[in-house]
Enzyme design. Structure first.
Site, mmCIF file in Angstrom:
data_model
loop_
_atom_site.group_PDB
_atom_site.id
_atom_site.type_symbol
_atom_site.label_atom_id
_atom_site.label_comp_id
_atom_site.label_asym_id
_atom_site.label_seq_id
_atom_site.Cartn_x
_atom_site.Cartn_y
_atom_site.Cartn_z
ATOM 1 N N ARG A 36 0.828 -1.216 0.000
ATOM 2 C CA ARG A 36 0.000 0.000 0.000
ATOM 3 C C ARG A 36 0.861 1.265 0.000
ATOM 4 O O ARG A 36 0.456 2.289 -0.525
ATOM 5 C CB ARG A 36 -0.936 0.000 1.204
ATOM 6 C CG ARG A 36 -2.138 -0.918 0.982
ATOM 7 C CD ARG A 36 -3.091 -0.861 2.138
ATOM 8 N NE ARG A 36 -4.342 -1.521 1.796
ATOM 9 C CZ ARG A 36 -5.313 -1.765 2.664
ATOM 10 N NH1 ARG A 36 -5.170 -1.405 3.922
ATOM 11 N NH2 ARG A 36 -6.411 -2.360 2.268
ATOM 12 N N LYS A 197 -17.219 -15.607 4.345
ATOM 13 C CA LYS A 197 -18.609 -15.288 4.693
ATOM 14 C C LYS A 197 -19.431 -14.908 3.472
ATOM 15 O O LYS A 197 -19.142 -13.924 2.805
ATOM 16 C CB LYS A 197 -18.620 -14.137 5.701
ATOM 17 C CG LYS A 197 -18.208 -14.574 7.096
ATOM 18 C CD LYS A 197 -18.186 -13.393 8.052
ATOM 19 C CE LYS A 197 -19.590 -12.940 8.419
ATOM 20 N NZ LYS A 197 -19.531 -11.733 9.306
ATOM 21 N N GLY A 353 -8.014 -8.675 0.803
ATOM 22 C CA GLY A 353 -6.730 -8.886 1.477
ATOM 23 C C GLY A 353 -6.235 -10.314 1.367
ATOM 24 O O GLY A 353 -5.060 -10.560 1.043
ATOM 25 N N GLY A 376 -12.788 -3.989 1.018
ATOM 26 C CA GLY A 376 -14.169 -3.541 1.193
ATOM 27 C C GLY A 376 -14.566 -2.494 0.168
ATOM 28 O O GLY A 376 -15.675 -2.535 -0.375
HETATM 29 P P1 ADP Z 1 -10.692 -11.573 1.045
HETATM 30 O O1 ADP Z 1 -9.855 -11.096 2.204
HETATM 31 O O2 ADP Z 1 -9.878 -11.876 -0.147
HETATM 32 O O3 ADP Z 1 -11.848 -10.685 0.769
HETATM 33 P P2 ADP Z 1 -12.226 -13.269 2.732
HETATM 34 O O4 ADP Z 1 -11.730 -12.512 3.906
HETATM 35 O O5 ADP Z 1 -13.634 -13.123 2.355
HETATM 36 O O6 ADP Z 1 -11.308 -12.979 1.462
HETATM 37 O O7 ADP Z 1 -11.992 -14.821 2.949
HETATM 38 C C1 ADP Z 1 -10.733 -15.349 3.221
HETATM 39 C C2 ADP Z 1 -10.820 -16.467 4.202
HETATM 40 O O8 ADP Z 1 -11.734 -17.448 3.759
HETATM 41 C C3 ADP Z 1 -9.495 -17.148 4.357
HETATM 42 O O9 ADP Z 1 -9.044 -16.974 5.680
HETATM 43 C C4 ADP Z 1 -9.794 -18.610 4.054
HETATM 44 O O10 ADP Z 1 -9.134 -19.506 4.913
HETATM 45 C C5 ADP Z 1 -11.282 -18.669 4.273
HETATM 46 N N1 ADP Z 1 -11.879 -19.806 3.604
HETATM 47 C C6 ADP Z 1 -11.821 -20.126 2.309
HETATM 48 N N2 ADP Z 1 -12.441 -21.290 2.082
HETATM 49 C C7 ADP Z 1 -12.892 -21.738 3.266
HETATM 50 C C8 ADP Z 1 -13.599 -22.897 3.689
HETATM 51 N N3 ADP Z 1 -13.976 -23.833 2.826
HETATM 52 N N4 ADP Z 1 -13.881 -23.020 4.998
HETATM 53 C C9 ADP Z 1 -13.498 -22.073 5.872
HETATM 54 N N5 ADP Z 1 -12.841 -20.964 5.541
HETATM 55 C C10 ADP Z 1 -12.538 -20.787 4.249
HETATM 56 MG MG MG Z 2 -10.187 -11.197 4.293
#
Ligand code: ADP
Ligand code: MG
Length: 518
Positions: A36, A197, A353, A376
């Site tokens: 960043r 989520k 992230g 976000g």
């Molecule tokens: P980003 O930061 O890219 O937006 P998120 O924060 O939404 O992504 O999601 C990332 C998290 O999702 C990671 O910590 C990963 O371990 C978790 N994740 C991915 N697949 C699964 C799964 N099948 N069960 C539980 N957690 C998961």
């Molecule tokens: Mg995340």
């Protein structure tokens, strides 16, 4: 872009307040991922070279209105000093006589970094008096903090209502890349959504489903879609109260003729930890005691095949628990394919992230077209919402049609500083574009302009550090630990994170938490 940028401003000799997003992960008083900071450098250098006095300001973590020594910006100032090879002092506070003094002594071409804005509760409250004080430091405001543009804070919105407000070069590039996805994607256009989520992603899926040809779903959030299809998912992460939303989205996809690809086979594990027992099963009837943690080989092949001809891709959310190497295969396979697509001319945009950490872990970040610095913020933008930190920036005056067609990239010079009210009155509404999603959305005025905008700065995000944030147990909100600590032990990662010294864990987790739209 329909917003004026620093290229439109006359900054020579002026005091320029630049809101940057230096909310970076720290460990042991050092920046562990400086992407960043690097991303803000084109704007900083542009202003320095133009002879401005550059006042940088950012938040770091969540100090909640109190001074927190572990969230001071000194390590950021040090890193910036190294990167720029010129001294970037950090004030002891964003307010106060010492700061005012330092500001008075600034000469053209000098840089000063204000201490963490969120040491003052007034920042997040968008307090008018606080915004007015920040505004009193400068003649011009520049917002280059795309990652914070979805927040109406004193340093993103309050100050922009007082000073003439321009977009920085990173902001410009982020908006150009993301606008292109919504407005003029080359087809086929695919969205890949994963992560933990589903509730975080429903709105963006809802909106993207009106734009894309293909929707690939994986990760924890796909489990809720499997439930929506009547499948059994065992102990896997899911949000049963979102099953109806998932059903509605699947029905909408069918109506819109969007192909949806969900996992057909999955890796299931006894526990979501390293070193646990795991196997591949069809994504149909997962026994009660197992967790879905990754895509199976058949799902990987199906997704890679579905994506092999795409010309535009947006990806947010890992497709498995990628922090554990045995469960990173699906995420890695898709990342490799996307890197290859990007090398063959496709536009590949990645936001989030953890998603960015996963491709960085593989050394593929440089191959992608654009790595967004905002998790976000990028999602909210792609939901079709106006980002308050962007709306408030000066609009680009409308060009008369004849002139616009003669000039590829219209760049009206406005004299600065202009009284904000006058500047805003002078800046008329953005030129109408072919089919903007919303009339108010920042739109790319012409193709040539979009190209120019997309080109500069060359690579917005340079290589982030190799350390990727590690797994938080799906159900806990414990701060993230580093991948290294995961490698050494087979303890549940959430526990390891909790066992970390508080200050360290907070620093390391600061980014992850802001990614959750803090
Ligand atoms: P980003 O930061 O890219 O937006 P998120 O924060 O939404 O992504 O999601 C990332 C998290 O999702 C990671 O910590 C990963 O371990 C978790 N994740 C991915 N697949 C699964 C799964 N099948 N069960 C539980 N957690 C998961
Ligand atoms: Mg995340």
């Amino acid at each position: 872009m329909d917003k004026l940028t620093i290229r439109d401003a006359d900054v020579a000799g002026k005091r320029v307040f630049v809101r940057v997003d230096f909310n970076v992960p720290l460990a042991d008083g050092r920046v562990t991922d400086d992407s960043r900071i690097r991303a803000a450098i084109p704007t900083i250098l542009y202003l320095v070279q133009a002879g401005a006095k550059v006042i940088l300001a950012s938040h770091l973590g969540r100090p909640n209105g109190k001074v927190s020594d572990s969230l001071r910006l000194r390590p950021v100032g040090q890193r910036l000093t190294e990167l720029l090879r010129r001294n970037v002092p950090v004030t002891g506070d964003a307010l106060g006589l010492g700061t005012e003094d330092a500001l008075k002594r600034m000469r053209p071409g000098e840089i000063l970094l204000l201490e963490n804005l969120r040491f003052h509760a007034e920042e997040e409250a968008n307090d008018p008096a606080f915004a007015a004080t920040l505004a009193s430091y400068a003649d011009i405001f520049v917002n280059d903090a795309f990652g914070t543009a979805h927040r109406a804070h004193a340093s993103t919105v309050g100050i922009a209502k007082i000073l003439p407000a321009y977009a920085g070069l990173l902001m410009e590039r982020e908006l150009a890349m993301l606008s292109k996805l919504l407005e003029a994607p080359e087809r086929p256009f695919a969205a890949i959504l994963g992560g933990a989520k589903v509730s975080d992603k429903l709105k963006v899926i809802d909106h993207l489903i009106t734009k894309v040809d293909l929707l690939v779903l994986g990760g924890g959030m796909a489990n809720t879609f499997l439930l929506a299809q009547g499948k059994a998912i065992g102990k896997s992460l899911a949000e049963p109260d979102r099953v109806q939303d998932a059903q509605r989205i699947l029905a909408k996809a069918e109506r819109n003729k969007v192909r949806v690809v969900l996992p057909i086979d999955v890796i299931v594990a006894k526990e979501v930890t390293r070193g646990t027992e795991y196997k591949t099963l069809q994504a149909e009837k997962i026994p009660a005691s197992w967790h879905i943690v990754d895509l199976g080989k058949a799902s990987q092949d199906l997704m890679v095949d579905a994506l092999k001809d795409v010309k535009t891709v947006f990806w947010n959310g890992p497709l498995g628990v990628f922090e554990i190497p045995s469960f990173a295969h699906g995420t890695n396979a898709v990342a490799r394919l996307l890197a290859d697509r990007a090398e063959h001319g496709a536009t590949v945009v990645i936001g989030g992230g953890d998603s960015v950490a996963s491709i960085t872990q593989q050394g593929l970040a440089d191959k992608m077209t654009h790595i967004s610095t905002g998790g976000g913020a990028s999602l909210e933008f792609l939901e079709g919402r106006d980002l308050p930190g962007v709306s408030v920036l000066l609009d680009r005056p409308k060009e008369p049609k004849a002139r616009a067609s003669k000039r590829a990239a219209p760049k009206p010079k406005t004299t600065t500083p202009v009284k904000p009210a006058a500047a805003k009155a002078a800046a008329t509404k953005p030129a109408a574009t072919k089919a903007p999603v919303k009339a108010t959305k920042p739109a790319v005025a012409t193709k040539a302009q979009a190209k120019a905008a997309a080109k500069a700065p060359a690579k917005a995000v340079a290589k982030p550090a190799a350390k990727a944030p590690a797994k938080i147990s799906a159900k806990t909100a414990a701060p993230k630990a580093s991948t290294k600590s995961v490698v050494k032990t087979s303890k549940p990662i959430a526990k390891q994170a909790a066992a970390k010294p508080a200050a360290k864990a907070v620093a390391a987790g600061s980014r992850a938490r802001t990614e959750k739209r803090s």
